[in-house]
Design a protein around this motif. Structure first.
Motif, mmCIF file in Angstrom:
data_model
loop_
_atom_site.group_PDB
_atom_site.id
_atom_site.type_symbol
_atom_site.label_atom_id
_atom_site.label_comp_id
_atom_site.label_asym_id
_atom_site.label_seq_id
_atom_site.Cartn_x
_atom_site.Cartn_y
_atom_site.Cartn_z
ATOM 1 N N GLU A 333 0.788 -1.226 0.000
ATOM 2 C CA GLU A 333 0.000 0.000 0.000
ATOM 3 C C GLU A 333 0.825 1.284 0.000
ATOM 4 O O GLU A 333 0.324 2.339 -0.391
ATOM 5 C CB GLU A 333 -0.931 -0.005 1.215
ATOM 6 C CG GLU A 333 -1.883 -1.182 1.184
ATOM 7 C CD GLU A 333 -2.789 -1.288 2.399
ATOM 8 O OE1 GLU A 333 -3.475 -2.305 2.538
ATOM 9 O OE2 GLU A 333 -2.808 -0.336 3.200
ATOM 10 N N ASP A 334 2.060 1.229 0.440
ATOM 11 C CA ASP A 334 2.887 2.439 0.495
ATOM 12 C C ASP A 334 4.127 2.315 -0.382
ATOM 13 O O ASP A 334 4.366 3.148 -1.245
ATOM 14 C CB ASP A 334 3.272 2.738 1.947
ATOM 15 C CG ASP A 334 2.065 3.086 2.799
ATOM 16 O OD1 ASP A 334 1.630 4.245 2.763
ATOM 17 O OD2 ASP A 334 1.537 2.197 3.485
ATOM 18 N N ALA A 335 4.901 1.246 -0.167
ATOM 19 C CA ALA A 335 6.112 1.080 -0.979
ATOM 20 C C ALA A 335 5.770 0.925 -2.455
ATOM 21 O O ALA A 335 6.517 1.398 -3.326
ATOM 22 C CB ALA A 335 6.901 -0.135 -0.490
ATOM 23 N N ALA A 336 4.648 0.298 -2.760
ATOM 24 C CA ALA A 336 4.262 0.089 -4.160
ATOM 25 C C ALA A 336 3.932 1.394 -4.869
ATOM 26 O O ALA A 336 3.917 1.448 -6.096
ATOM 27 C CB ALA A 336 3.068 -0.854 -4.233
ATOM 28 N N ARG A 337 3.676 2.436 -4.106
ATOM 29 C CA ARG A 337 3.283 3.720 -4.703
ATOM 30 C C ARG A 337 4.426 4.719 -4.734
ATOM 31 O O ARG A 337 4.199 5.907 -4.985
ATOM 32 C CB ARG A 337 2.111 4.320 -3.928
ATOM 33 C CG ARG A 337 0.820 3.517 -4.031
ATOM 34 C CD ARG A 337 -0.335 4.260 -3.396
ATOM 35 N NE ARG A 337 -0.235 4.333 -1.946
ATOM 36 C CZ ARG A 337 -0.808 5.273 -1.192
ATOM 37 N NH1 ARG A 337 -1.493 6.241 -1.759
ATOM 38 N NH2 ARG A 337 -0.689 5.236 0.122
ATOM 39 N N THR A 338 5.651 4.265 -4.506
ATOM 40 C CA THR A 338 6.778 5.205 -4.520
ATOM 41 C C THR A 338 8.045 4.457 -4.917
ATOM 42 O O THR A 338 8.020 3.274 -5.241
ATOM 43 C CB THR A 338 6.947 5.865 -3.142
ATOM 44 O OG1 THR A 338 7.903 6.913 -3.241
ATOM 45 C CG2 THR A 338 7.412 4.864 -2.085
ATOM 46 N N ASP A 339 9.158 5.162 -4.897
ATOM 47 C CA ASP A 339 10.446 4.529 -5.165
ATOM 48 C C ASP A 339 11.511 5.198 -4.306
ATOM 49 O O ASP A 339 11.265 6.206 -3.636
ATOM 50 C CB ASP A 339 10.813 4.584 -6.649
ATOM 51 C CG ASP A 339 10.824 6.008 -7.209
ATOM 52 O OD1 ASP A 339 11.058 6.968 -6.438
ATOM 53 O OD2 ASP A 339 10.596 6.167 -8.415
ATOM 54 N N VAL A 340 12.697 4.626 -4.317
ATOM 55 C CA VAL A 340 13.788 5.125 -3.480
ATOM 56 C C VAL A 340 14.138 6.561 -3.828
ATOM 57 O O VAL A 340 14.429 7.381 -2.941
ATOM 58 C CB VAL A 340 15.015 4.200 -3.609
ATOM 59 C CG1 VAL A 340 16.244 4.844 -2.980
ATOM 60 C CG2 VAL A 340 14.734 2.849 -2.954
ATOM 61 N N ALA A 341 14.087 6.907 -5.104
ATOM 62 C CA ALA A 341 14.439 8.272 -5.514
ATOM 63 C C ALA A 341 13.503 9.297 -4.871
ATOM 64 O O ALA A 341 13.936 10.363 -4.430
ATOM 65 C CB ALA A 341 14.401 8.385 -7.038
ATOM 66 N N ALA A 342 12.203 8.986 -4.820
ATOM 67 C CA ALA A 342 11.238 9.917 -4.221
ATOM 68 C C ALA A 342 11.476 10.071 -2.732
ATOM 69 O O ALA A 342 11.354 11.174 -2.170
ATOM 70 C CB ALA A 342 9.819 9.424 -4.475
ATOM 71 N N VAL A 343 11.817 8.973 -2.060
ATOM 72 C CA VAL A 343 12.112 9.031 -0.621
ATOM 73 C C VAL A 343 13.345 9.900 -0.384
ATOM 74 O O VAL A 343 13.358 10.751 0.515
ATOM 75 C CB VAL A 343 12.324 7.616 -0.062
ATOM 76 C CG1 VAL A 343 12.805 7.684 1.392
ATOM 77 C CG2 VAL A 343 11.036 6.806 -0.153
#
Length: 470
Positions: A333-343
């Motif tokens: 629900e959370d990791a699937a909606r982002t990537d390391v670059a965005a973090v």
């Protein structure tokens, strides 16, 4: 006579079955039990792990019903749910509601006059097939792809790990209410539990009488991306609170400079991400938040980071969070909606840095997950009356998230608790919230709700510098 162990850790209680079954309703067999000194009924139902596989594996969903105080508990009643019922949705994600059964019963003491309290360990937690693995040791270490893969390999033979998400939990709850013959309930969710309540409202608004959302976590936000900047805001509020308290300011006159300098001095160390995640966790709890200036002062003076997660909450989390359920929810629900670059981009220049969020996003590549529903990231629109309670200084789910959630809930009201953290336990005057919740449930509306007592709530005093003997 048989015992139902609820594994209640810090709250140290159990539900003890006292007699043979009292009633049966559509296959639900009840037995008398107790939560502390409170009369209760215990039971469980069997559910499909995957609803698209009717012949597939099943899971057991145990639950406890704490009786209303105005309904006699010595004799069985024909209706296992007399009056109204409040369903408690726990946080984490991955926490077991039974861990805090007595605490919830006390919180709803007044509201339970004519309401039952329904406590359900969601799938993958507590007695509902807890997905336990020694992944982060109660958040004493960060997740790695290797540790997540090891957890997956240990659990996968007995669970389809992609089917332990929030929407699966909602389906379980609806099926349970159907089996019990319950049309509508009041929902109480805290932290991650508010996401469950909101997803329930998106799918089944007609089954909800009211919602109480404590520290709302709407799906329009992503904790992995936003954790670092939100923590910066909480630390800035901590500096202001310390400056306003004479003893704290005398003890830590350079707290703002310490917070600004530490990442430059120690931020390149491999355990910095774990340390800052620990500081964030301490700020969840008022009594631990009061020790954060002391901790940061010690680190600044010594130039050394503590060897592990500071504070007793590490042991608490190790006891009541199912780390497999935590990953099934967070990864899908959370990791699937982002990537390391965005973090990394969101964490640039912050005290926390990207360590915690980056470790989870990268490690989630090793965890099974399935595609989210199309509406998952959309605001929940519902006419259900909703009371949203949020700490002014919440380091995880700030007031802005509560106001965002309320924007599409026309019958909602946001109440910000001055100086409040993620939890309010330990604040002076916290009993105000018990009365506030009771009045809201009685009225079934936020219209004219008196919330003035929250202005009198106060955090505990800050801890003095280490070694002062005070």
């Amino acid at each position: 006579m048989r015992r139902l162990e609820l594994g209640l850790g810090q709250v140290a209680l159990a539900a003890l079955l006292l007699s043979t079954p009292t009633s049966a309703d559509d296959g639900v067999e009840w037995q008398r039990c107790r939560v502390g000194s409170l009369g209760a009924r215990c039971s469980s139902i069997e559910l499909l792990e995957r609803r698209d596989r009717p012949e597939g594996r099943t899971i057991e969903l145990p639950f406890v019903l704490v009786d209303p105080t105005e309904v006699p508990t010595e004799e069985p009643t024909e209706d296992p749910l007399p009056g109204e019922a409040v369903v408690v949705l726990e946080g984490g994600p991955g926490a077991s509601v039974s861990q805090f059964a007595l605490l919830h019963a006390q919180t709803f003491a007044g509201a339970r006059r004519h309401r039952a309290l329904l406590l359900v360990d969601q799938r993958g937690t507590g007695r509902s097939g807890s997905l336990d693995c020694d992944l982060m040791k109660g958040f004493r270490r960060l997740a790695t792809p290797e540790s997540v893969a090891a957890c997956r390999e240990a659990l996968a033979p007995d669970a389809d790990l992609a089917y332990y998400t929030t929407d699966d939990v909602v389906l379980d709850l609806v099926e349970l209410l159907d089996r019990l013959g319950v049309e509508r309930v009041d929902l109480f969710g805290s932290s991650y539990g508010t996401r469950t309540a909101l997803r329930f409202a998106a799918r089944h608004p007609d089954r909800i009488r009211t919602m109480i959302l404590m520290a709302p976590y709407p799906t329009t936000h992503n904790v992995l991306v936003e954790a670092a900047p939100v923590l910066d805001d909480a630390l800035a509020a901590l500096v202001e609170s310390c400056a306003a308290e004479a003893e704290c300011f005398r003890s830590y006159p350079r707290l703002d400079e310490t917070i600004a300098e530490l990442p430059h001095r120690l931020g390149d160390r491999p355990d910095w991400g774990l340390f800052t995640a620990g500081v964030r966790m301490m700020l969840f709890f008022p009594l631990q938040a009061a020790r954060v200036p002391q901790l940061l002062d010690m680190v600044a003076r010594s130039g050394r980071l503590p060897p592990s997660q500071p504070g007793p909450q590490a042991e608490l989390l190790a006891d009541w969070v199912s780390e497999g359920a935590f990953l099934s929810i967070l990864c899908s629900e959370d990791a699937a909606r982002t990537d390391v670059a965005a973090v990394r981009e969101a964490a640039r220049g912050t005290f926390m840095g990207a360590g915690w969020g980056e470790s989870l996003v990268a490690s989630c590549a090793e965890w099974p997950r399935r595609e989210l529903p199309e509406d998952f990231s959309e605001p929940v629109r519902s006419d259900v009356p909703a009371l949203l309670l949020v700490g002014e200084n919440d380091p995880a789910m700030p007031p802005a998230w509560a106001h965002d959630a309320a924007a599409t809930l026309p019958n909602a009201r946001v109440v910000e608790i001055p100086h409040g953290q993620h939890s309010f336990i330990g604040m002076r005057g916290a009993g105000c919230l018990v009365g506030l919740i009771e009045r809201f449930l009685d009225a079934g509306s936020v219209e004219g709700l008196d919330t003035s007592c929250t202005a009198r709530m106060r955090p505990p005093p800050f801890a003095p510098p280490a070694g002062t003997g005070e």
